[in-house]
Design an enzyme around this catalytic site. Sequence first.
Site, PDB file in Angstrom:
ATOM      1  N   GLY A  13       0.815  -1.215   0.000  1.00 41.80           N
ATOM      2  CA  GLY A  13       0.000   0.000   0.000  1.00 41.80           C
ATOM      3  C   GLY A  13       0.840   1.253   0.000  1.00 41.80           C
ATOM      4  O   GLY A  13       0.553   2.206   0.740  1.00 41.80           O
ATOM      5  N   SER A  14       1.871   1.261  -0.857  1.00 40.66           N
ATOM      6  CA  SER A  14       2.871   2.330  -0.745  1.00 40.66           C
ATOM      7  C   SER A  14       2.968   3.228  -1.975  1.00 40.66           C
ATOM      8  O   SER A  14       4.008   3.830  -2.218  1.00 40.66           O
ATOM      9  CB  SER A  14       4.242   1.719  -0.458  1.00 40.66           C
ATOM     10  N   THR A  15       1.890   3.340  -2.737  1.00 40.84           N
ATOM     11  CA  THR A  15       1.926   4.236  -3.895  1.00 40.84           C
ATOM     12  C   THR A  15       1.277   5.586  -3.596  1.00 40.84           C
ATOM     13  O   THR A  15       1.272   6.471  -4.447  1.00 40.84           O
ATOM     14  CB  THR A  15       1.233   3.588  -5.107  1.00 40.84           C
ATOM     15  N   ARG A  16       0.737   5.744  -2.388  1.00 43.77           N
ATOM     16  CA  ARG A  16       0.189   7.042  -1.984  1.00 43.77           C
ATOM     17  C   ARG A  16       0.069   7.084  -0.470  1.00 43.77           C
ATOM     18  O   ARG A  16       0.244   6.078   0.217  1.00 43.77           O
ATOM     19  CB  ARG A  16      -1.176   7.290  -2.627  1.00 43.77           C
ATOM     20  N   LEU A  52      -4.628  -6.817  -3.388  1.00 42.83           N
ATOM     21  CA  LEU A  52      -4.344  -7.844  -2.385  1.00 42.83           C
ATOM     22  C   LEU A  52      -5.564  -8.668  -2.004  1.00 42.83           C
ATOM     23  O   LEU A  52      -5.440  -9.685  -1.312  1.00 42.83           O
ATOM     24  CB  LEU A  52      -3.731  -7.206  -1.143  1.00 42.83           C
ATOM     25  N   SER A 131      -3.907   1.537  13.790  1.00 43.15           N
ATOM     26  CA  SER A 131      -4.565   2.842  13.924  1.00 43.15           C
ATOM     27  C   SER A 131      -4.903   3.055  15.391  1.00 43.15           C
ATOM     28  O   SER A 131      -5.042   2.096  16.157  1.00 43.15           O
ATOM     29  CB  SER A 131      -5.851   2.872  13.089  1.00 43.15           C
ATOM     30  N   TYR A 144     -14.083  -1.284  10.810  1.00 44.94           N
ATOM     31  CA  TYR A 144     -12.716  -0.764  10.736  1.00 44.94           C
ATOM     32  C   TYR A 144     -12.039  -0.844  12.100  1.00 44.94           C
ATOM     33  O   TYR A 144     -10.894  -1.314  12.217  1.00 44.94           O
ATOM     34  CB  TYR A 144     -12.747   0.676  10.236  1.00 44.94           C
ATOM     35  N   ILE A 177      -4.237  11.568  10.409  1.00 41.08           N
ATOM     36  CA  ILE A 177      -3.159  11.938   9.496  1.00 41.08           C
ATOM     37  C   ILE A 177      -3.764  12.451   8.194  1.00 41.08           C
ATOM     38  O   ILE A 177      -4.749  11.898   7.699  1.00 41.08           O
ATOM     39  CB  ILE A 177      -2.254  10.717   9.195  1.00 41.08           C
TER      40      ILE A 177
END
Length: 245
Positions: A13-16, A52, A131, A144, A177
């Site tokens: 999950g590291s493209t944004r 995924l 979280s 969630y 965040i």
Amino acid sequence: MYDLTGHHALVTGSTRGIGAAIAVALEKAGATVVRQGLSNLENRENVIEADLLADGAVEAVVEKAFAIQPNLDLLVCNAGSFFDVNFFEMTRERYRKTMALNVEQSYFIIQEFAKRLRAANRPGAIVLISSTNGFQPEEDSTAYDTSKGAVVMLTRTAAVALAPYGIRVNGVAPGLIETPLTAWTQTDTGKVAHYNKKILAKRLGKPEDVADVCVFLCSDASRYIYGQTIIVDGGLTVTQIGEYP
């Protein structure tokens, strides 16, 4: 002690958002990084485009990651999202999607990753992104919140399972965040002002605030830390009421 030269990381999950900031921070610390995301807009060789939730995706991502960088020794499980509606409107489909993305895929990526490190007798470090919702519930966020609580426990139980193989597992729990998932922070000034009175740092968090802690947990500076989840929220969850009025 924060130097990661010679280390190699896979970040899901590291493209944004937070994931992208983690990848950049690891690179700045000297590590090489393989990214995973839903898209690879720049067609970069070190980015694995994958959903995924698709059948066989976890195994395929780990296999591709090790094909790109055979000496991987760091893993950051950041992929996850929010699909909640009001509790009475929650469907099994939404609930299962939440748990599958936020918990199940991380569990099995860790398993696949750790199998390869164990076979190579290679130590490593794994960081899970949970979280503050894993500790304190939020309105209309039942699935969630449940999933992020599970990630906190996954961090602890994976630490127990993998410590004998020289693999440390820890976690980071971000608070509020500024990311694409919290786009309202760019428009709802009243709500932002409310949170700024509750947050001891007097500001919303930046992805870099989380990324720097991930670098610490991947580095030798955290060598004696196992199974812990560090809350990175600017003090949001420390006080009951916050500044008044």
